[in-house]
Write an enzyme that holds these catalytic residues in place. Structure first.
Site, short mmCIF file in Angstrom:
data_model
loop_
_atom_site.label_atom_id
_atom_site.label_comp_id
_atom_site.label_asym_id
_atom_site.label_seq_id
_atom_site.Cartn_x
_atom_site.Cartn_y
_atom_site.Cartn_z
N ASP A 69 0.62 -1.20 -0.04
CA ASP A 69 -0.12 0.14 0.03
C ASP A 69 0.91 1.43 -0.12
OD1 ASP A 69 -2.55 1.13 0.18
OD2 ASP A 69 -2.03 1.81 2.27
N THR A 102 -3.42 5.60 -4.00
CA THR A 102 -2.38 6.25 -3.14
C THR A 102 -0.90 6.17 -3.63
OG1 THR A 102 -2.18 4.28 -1.74
CG2 THR A 102 -3.49 6.04 -0.92
N THR A 103 -0.65 4.96 -4.53
CA THR A 103 0.46 5.07 -5.38
C THR A 103 0.42 5.63 -6.79
OG1 THR A 103 0.57 2.60 -4.52
CG2 THR A 103 2.33 3.25 -6.01
N ASP A 397 -8.77 -0.46 2.19
CA ASP A 397 -9.08 0.24 0.85
C ASP A 397 -10.26 0.09 0.02
OD1 ASP A 397 -6.42 0.97 1.20
OD2 ASP A 397 -5.46 0.31 -0.31
P1 ADP Z 1 -2.90 2.53 -5.70
O1 ADP Z 1 -2.35 2.52 -4.54
O2 ADP Z 1 -2.51 3.60 -6.77
O3 ADP Z 1 -4.29 2.09 -5.90
P2 ADP Z 1 -2.41 -0.13 -6.95
O4 ADP Z 1 -1.17 -0.98 -6.85
O5 ADP Z 1 -3.55 -0.55 -6.17
O6 ADP Z 1 -2.03 1.22 -6.86
O7 ADP Z 1 -2.58 -0.14 -8.48
C1 ADP Z 1 -3.60 0.42 -9.28
C2 ADP Z 1 -3.71 0.14 -10.82
O8 ADP Z 1 -3.43 -1.06 -11.07
C3 ADP Z 1 -4.53 1.09 -11.25
O9 ADP Z 1 -4.31 1.76 -12.41
C4 ADP Z 1 -5.53 -0.12 -12.02
O10 ADP Z 1 -6.09 0.05 -13.06
C5 ADP Z 1 -4.47 -1.25 -12.20
N1 ADP Z 1 -4.94 -2.65 -12.02
C6 ADP Z 1 -5.41 -3.33 -10.83
N2 ADP Z 1 -5.98 -4.41 -11.15
C7 ADP Z 1 -5.70 -4.73 -12.48
C8 ADP Z 1 -6.03 -5.84 -13.41
N3 ADP Z 1 -6.56 -6.88 -12.86
N4 ADP Z 1 -5.50 -5.79 -14.78
C9 ADP Z 1 -4.79 -4.57 -15.04
N5 ADP Z 1 -4.69 -3.50 -14.45
C10 ADP Z 1 -5.01 -3.59 -13.29
MG MG Z 2 -5.14 0.44 -5.17
#
Ligand code: ADP
Ligand code: MG
Length: 536
Positions: A69, A102-103, A397
């Site tokens: 996270d 958040t990332t 989250d």
């Molecule tokens: P954050 O902390 O910003 O939410 P994440 O590590 O949760 O970061 O990553 C979010 C990103 O990953 C988003 O841009 C989302 O569209 C992408 N994402 C999440 N799940 C999938 C998936 N199954 N296939 C493709 N992209 C994904």
């Molecule tokens: Mg996320």
């Protein structure tokens, strides 16, 4: 020139320093980009985890955190660079406002600054960069809103969307393999709130032991307390009085009050008077005719006995949260004075059954069939506290995002789709704008496109090829396409069911561009000298 050089150092007092112009900007850029790069590898469903290890005396290994996270990582970082602090701050705000992204927000701000640095090297003034970015941000935001869709809140489609959003949010976390299970669980928990946005009503109980698949959403509401010994432990059709009141009669003992008296008789008299007062209070409570009495504070022996004698089950020392939740679930009002027994019907909470249950090795109290079904409990099981903590963070989250979605209802496709479309909008706009701003608008688009690029890279795929193919698909009009992170291809997001909440993306875009702008504006860092203590 020389004169200025000689005079200036004396403007600031000893120990205060100043970094100016290029140096100051460079320092800010380096700091912010370094922080963004640190969390970059955790972005996306194939992102890596990080271990956070506290240092310093008294910090043991058992305090380590394993997490994916962004907000958690950034929050625990200790940085000196002021620009880095700004990035950490926006990630925190994102976490509090919408719970996810958040990332993304930190990485996007970092990428914007990376692009910004290149523009400055091309001798484009920061003010022009900022002006361009502002245009780009508005264009991107407009496109983002255009591509979002809305469903009726009671429709099956909306429910499906919620599950998909929960799955997307959970997919980057530890529990990827169990995400369908937890997505359903989170959606059910949020739908129970019936539109209320108070996360407090969803209680999360973490109990080490078992596997994470043993976690469940409890229909009823569970209070992590015990029923006072000697009372009935199973109450059907309960009428619950929830109170926050002092039930300790012997104040003399408790607070060590000093009272000067001439004889022991007097002491007994005072005690008797206190007792009488307590009895009076209990009598007032009894007038409400509850069958269960829940108090936030401790209940001492004497009142406890009086209540138990009247056949009332006593639950004491329910902390503040516990008490609020009981009240919410059972529809009770929280009392601290007891002067309106005639309103007892409205004031008392109701539920079909209260019983003591065992979860793992712990005794708890379960309220089933509550009058207002708003509060509920998620019981998390897992092999270790590290796993439980990460699952808890992931679920938190997901719950936040779901609550936001229930409020806002607009959704967009995930898998980098929204970022690519926003980038395309910026590119189109750049072609129409005259002047140097156009470079900045283009750069904004490139920064946005970095998000899907990084998601690809983190999965070990060839990002250059994939992103190009992605562009082509969108150009062809396949507007629901995105990254298929299982196969490393470009796929239809509506088939893969990767959806995201519009608010999360909106907030990330706005916060990142604002932070980048703020840092871009810096041309001076003044370190203030610590204030000296005056000698007496
Ligand atoms: P954050 O902390 O910003 O939410 P994440 O590590 O949760 O970061 O990553 C979010 C990103 O990953 C988003 O841009 C989302 O569209 C992408 N994402 C999440 N799940 C999938 C998936 N199954 N296939 C493709 N992209 C994904
Ligand atoms: Mg996320």
């Amino acid at each position: 020139m020389d004169i200025v050089g000689n005079v200036l150092p004396q403007v600031l007092k000893d120990e205060a320093t100043e970094d100016k112009g290029e140096m100051a900007r460079l320092q800010s850029f380096v700091g912010a980009i370094a922080v963004a790069d640190l969390v970059k590898t955790t972005l996306g469903p194939k992102g890596m985890d990080k271990i956070l290890k506290p240092t310093g005396p008294g910090q043991e290994m058992s305090h380590i955190t394993v997490t994916n996270d962004g907000a958690t990582i950034l929050r625990s970082m200790y940085v000196e660079n002021p620009a880095a602090k700004i990035l950490i701050e926006i990630s925190k705000t994102q976490d509090e406002e919408v719970g996810d992204g958040t990332t993304t927000v930190a990485v996007l701000a970092g990428e914007l600054l990376r692009e910004g640095e290149k523009l400055i090297q091309k001798r484009i003034h920061p003010q022009h960069v900022i002006a361009g970015w502002r245009i780009a941000r508005d264009v991107a935001l407009k496109r983002l809103r255009e591509i979002s869709t809305e469903n009726d809140i009671n429709s099956q489609e909306f429910h499906d969307d919620l599950v998909k959003i929960a799955r997307t949010t959970l997919s980057s976390k530890l529990i990827t393999s169990d995400r369908d299970y937890f997505a359903d669980l989170c959606v059910n928990a949020v739908l129970r709130l019936k539109g209320s946005s108070n996360l407090d009503y969803i209680q999360i109980i973490k109990l080490p032991g078992g596997t994470i698949r043993d976690s469940y959403l409890d229909d009823g509401f569970i209070l992590k307390k015990q029923i006072t010994i000697g009372c009935k432990t199973r109450i059907e059709n309960a009428k619950i009085l929830v109170a926050n009141t002092a039930m300790d009669y012997d104040k003399i003992k408790i607070y060590g009050t000093k009272v000067k008296v001439n004889s022991m008789d007097k002491v007994a008299e005072i005690e008797a008077a206190e007792k009488e007062k307590m009895k009076h209070k209990v009598d007032k409570i009894l007038k409400y005719q509850p069958t269960v009495f829940v108090n936030r504070q401790l209940i001492y022996n004497y009142p406890e006995q009086l209540l138990a004698d009247a056949g009332i089950t006593v639950i004491e020392h329910a902390d503040f949260e516990g008490m609020e939740r009981v009240a919410a679930a059972t529809g009770a009002e929280i009392l601290s004075t007891f002067d309106a027994p005639e309103r007892s019907e409205q004031i008392l909470g109701h539920c079909d059954l209260i019983e003591e249950i065992m979860i793992g090795e712990e005794k708890m109290i379960k309220f089933s069939g509550c009058k207002k079904n708003e509060a509920c409990t998620i019981v998390l099981r897992g092999a270790s506290t590290h796993i439980l903590d990460e699952v808890d963070r992931s679920i938190h989250d997901a719950l936040c995002v779901l609550i936001t979605t229930v409020k806002n209802r607009r959704v967009v496709w995930g898998g980098g789709n929204s970022e690519m479309q926003m980038a395309a909008a910026c590119e189109e706009e750049a072609k129409k704008v005259q002047g140097k701003q156009a470079f900045a608008i283009e750069a904004f688009g490139r920064a946005l496109r970095q998000i899907p690029t990084i998601i690809c890279d983190n999965g070990g795929y060839d990002s250059a090829e994939l992103i190009q193919n992605f562009k082509v698909e969108l150009q062809k009009g396949n507007l629901t396409y995105g990254l298929n992170m299982t196969d490393g291809t470009i796929g239809n997001m509506s088939e893969l069911g990767v959806k995201e909440c519009l608010r999360v993306k909106e907030q990330a875009l706005l916060a990142a561009s604002e932070a980048a702008e703020l840092i871009m504006r810096v041309d001076n860092i003044v370190k203030c000298a610590p204030r000296k203590r005056e000698r007496a």
